[in-house]
Design a protein around this motif. Sequence first.
Motif, PDB file in Angstrom:
ATOM      1  N   PHE A  44       0.833  -1.209   0.000  1.00 60.15           N
ATOM      2  CA  PHE A  44       0.000   0.000   0.000  1.00 60.15           C
ATOM      3  C   PHE A  44       0.867   1.258   0.000  1.00 60.15           C
ATOM      4  O   PHE A  44       0.623   2.215   0.738  1.00 60.15           O
ATOM      5  CB  PHE A  44      -0.974  -0.026   1.182  1.00 60.15           C
ATOM      6  CG  PHE A  44      -1.862  -1.241   1.144  1.00 60.15           C
ATOM      7  CD1 PHE A  44      -2.921  -1.310   0.246  1.00 60.15           C
ATOM      8  CD2 PHE A  44      -1.637  -2.338   1.967  1.00 60.15           C
ATOM      9  CE1 PHE A  44      -3.743  -2.444   0.178  1.00 60.15           C
ATOM     10  CE2 PHE A  44      -2.437  -3.467   1.905  1.00 60.15           C
ATOM     11  CZ  PHE A  44      -3.500  -3.521   1.019  1.00 60.15           C
ATOM     12  N   SER A  81       1.134  -3.096   5.027  1.00 60.64           N
ATOM     13  CA  SER A  81      -0.060  -3.877   5.356  1.00 60.64           C
ATOM     14  C   SER A  81      -0.102  -4.314   6.817  1.00 60.64           C
ATOM     15  O   SER A  81      -0.895  -5.174   7.192  1.00 60.64           O
ATOM     16  CB  SER A  81      -0.250  -5.085   4.421  1.00 60.64           C
ATOM     17  OG  SER A  81       0.566  -6.176   4.793  1.00 60.64           O
ATOM     18  N   ARG A  84      -5.786   6.629  -0.522  1.00 61.61           N
ATOM     19  CA  ARG A  84      -6.929   5.946  -1.145  1.00 61.61           C
ATOM     20  C   ARG A  84      -7.851   6.946  -1.825  1.00 61.61           C
ATOM     21  O   ARG A  84      -8.314   6.729  -2.935  1.00 61.61           O
ATOM     22  CB  ARG A  84      -7.711   5.149  -0.094  1.00 61.61           C
ATOM     23  CG  ARG A  84      -7.077   3.833   0.303  1.00 61.61           C
ATOM     24  CD  ARG A  84      -8.055   2.950   1.072  1.00 61.61           C
ATOM     25  NE  ARG A  84      -8.455   3.508   2.357  1.00 61.61           N
ATOM     26  CZ  ARG A  84      -7.907   3.144   3.529  1.00 61.61           C
ATOM     27  NH1 ARG A  84      -6.951   2.242   3.568  1.00 61.61           N
ATOM     28  NH2 ARG A  84      -8.342   3.689   4.652  1.00 61.61           N
TER      29      ARG A  84
END
Lengths: 664, 292
Positions: free
Chosen positions: A408, A439, A459
Amino acid sequence: MHEVTIGIAGAAGDGLDKSGDTLARSCGRLGLYVYAYNSYQSIIRGGHIWLKVRVGDEKVYCHGDNLNVLVALNQDSIERHAPEVQEGGAIVFNGDRIKCDESLVRKGVQVLALPITEITGELKEKYGPIKPIMQNTIAIGAVAFLAGIGLEEPTKVLSDTFAHKGQEIIDLNIGLLTVGYEYAKKNAKAVQSEWNMSGKRRPFVTGNEAIALAAYAAGCKFYSAYPMTPASTILHWMAAHQHETGILVKQCEDELSVVNMAIGAGIGGVRSMCATAGGGFALMTEAIGMAGIMEVPVVVVEVQRGGPSTGLPTKTEQADLFQVFGASQGEFPRLIVAPRDIADAYQATVESFHLADKYQLPVLLMSDLLLSEHPETVDAESFSPDVKIDRGELVEKWNESDGKYRRFRFTESGISPRALPGTANTLYVSASDDHDEESILISDMFTSPPVRRKIMEKRMRKVENMLKELPAPELEGPKDAEVTLVCWGSTSGVVKEAAERLTAQGTKTNFLVIKYIAPFHVKEVTELLSKAKKKISVEVNFTSVMAKLIKMETGISMDGHINRYDGEPLEPQEVADNVKRLLANKPKDLEVSEDEAREMVYHYLRTHGGEKLRPVKVIKESSNGHGEPVWNIEIAERVTGKKGGSMKIGIHTGATYSFEKAES
Amino acid sequence: MATVIELPVDTYKGPVDPDWCPGCGDFGVLKSVQEAAGRLGVKPENLLVVSGIGCSSNLPGFIHAYGIHSLHGRSVPVATGAHLANTDLKTVITGGDGDGYGIGIGHLLHAMRRNLDVTYVVMDNQIYGLTTGQASPTTTKGHVTKSTPQGNIESPLNPLALAITSGATYVARGFSGEQKHLVDMIAGGMAHKGFALIDVFSPCVTYNKINTYPWFKERVYKLEDKGWDSGDFYKSLEKSFEWGDTIPVGVLYKTDMPTYEDGEPNLHKGPLVKAKLGADKAVFKALVEEMI
């Protein structure tokens, strides 16, 4: 444009779908355009089915509001639909079994009572007794003449349809078709014959078939589902073709399993999809957020039907917008796309897989029963297998020397290059708890407000980037319109036709179709609507949900709303009439109309053992102690015509005040 | 058969240490999963550990493997999807009794009847630990918990009987206090072709003061020591009800049956994830032609 609308009415199990199919496919092969709508009930046998097939030599965008030819397969159908057949039209039925009272027929309408026994004499000798379901093929023969499509193409379609049943069955069906055609030719005048037939063969496809086909073209490898109308036909298509397509089709124990399996498959590394109706989607909502936080590509199709709850399982509605918009707790990027027609459903599905992969997020494709289940002729070119498949930023190889892989990773684009399980040196956990770049959870032992802030921003950055590549909606129709209609999904076809009708009649009308619900083109829609004069939303729901979304996103209110929420799709004239009413500042008439009163009586009789009765006369009366004006309906016995009873229905409330059966 | 190259248990050491309470049974289960994977030589990148929500469901975060830490009760369908997408991965599902036998029981039953080739390790502590001690589906009758202050009035679910009757083809029980034996159970399940359910007594030292290590130690005995025949369906089913002064651990039932994967033609050519992308032009053309 030349056009004709054929209505086929009967009970479920009468084989209507097959008859309509023969007719529509024939037209589709001749180069004519077809839009069909099947208004059916959720029971296997019995109940009233009403299939409308509209044919034109130019593209038809909805089922319209005409009725030129009625094929009635039972007595009920004559009584309910004969009065709708327009001047110049025709009514076709089995004259041996069904009667058509003259009082039900408008002036200038031909009544064609087929003497089935008489005209099938020779066929009976050759093939044995003619079964009741075979009368449909005879009727279709008659319609082929009345609609001016000739005998040749329907003959070929029947040969194809019954190819697997052998030559004798083919010959019998062609024989039935021919006697119907010849009888009509001898005894009636064609309703339409001036076609411009291009000869271009077009597929006759439903929205669900287009979605399934698109999934195949887009490289979908996993499809999970739980049966639920009106999404089930995607499952049926997928299951029927799984060997050719290689798509693994998994019927699950419930929708929780459906969506979680699809997400699991997405994590596993394949393009995956699932579909359901509003009720099933309600069960799926928690997992949608999981796909959001885990950044898993998955396509979820939500086919709306009449709600709330079990609602109207086999009827159409567009009332699930906020369920999909608000699905799951918390905030995460999602794409919500609502295709407007069948060709668009194909394109939107292909695009959904692409964007799901590129932005690593759940894509929610919203359809509705009308779009998903109605078949239509669509240019074959709309279905292209030439789909460029781009899986997005994938890490295919990672050496230990490349350092620590961070699933991520905080990037400018918000997209973190994704490694699939099985890849060496890129191990990570897809976690529903929030996590850091590597993560590792930040929800429990290691909490970290700044990491949480940064991963949220990472995000959410995907939203603005995605919006940039989505085409903004545009006004369609005259630029200087005095009315702008706003709609979404399948309603766009009706709205297009209504706008054209209004413009032709002197009220310049354009329209806006919202396809991308999230992210929303705030700037563009604000610009368009702030310049529009009279803005009216047109939706198949009670609360104008799209108008609400637009207000929420842009601050712009509609000047009026047109809604329908009885389970049936809107029709063009209905929209046009309501626009005129709104322009005249008149309130909506919510009274029970005469036609509706008649329909309510049919419903009451059917559910109270009164099948042998039918309404004959509807009279408006004063309140008579009921607190509101009432419809007083006279009921007669079907066979004898003798008085069968009476019924009173409140004009405001629709309440059934009395039903009195006549003494026999 | 390819030679198995065993891997040391350290291979699977996770990025962070578990945050379970000291003494929690789950430590032993984690270690056993790691040892079982090592014994079978499953490389970390080919091991997928899927969990739901609960104390024990934090396990994927503590092991060096691919992991999915999914929703409460949904580990089984998520694992099913991931496994069907890539059958080259060795899929192990881990979680607790609340996750698997409570909120997720529906999925579990169906995964078992499908005889999917995955291994499910349930850390059964007969209590909800993460939510601080409420009754679970395996809490015994009369047990006083935060949600049953007058004593639990519901009968506990029998996971082994359920597994045997639902179609699981490897049904075993382990005890976190018997780690060596537990590794055998888990490795056996992972090596087994078909659905393996391993119910593990994994005591909650904080919230379950009845079903403790000493409580189990006094009662459990190993089926293997009694020469148990795990191939008899009815005898195994009968045995699964033994609960009291003696409680059996070991492989209760094991049989070879075709798996879901065997029955799915679209998996016969290899994992889906390796299949060619996009439509075959000729197939596509035929599909469109079918609609004309």
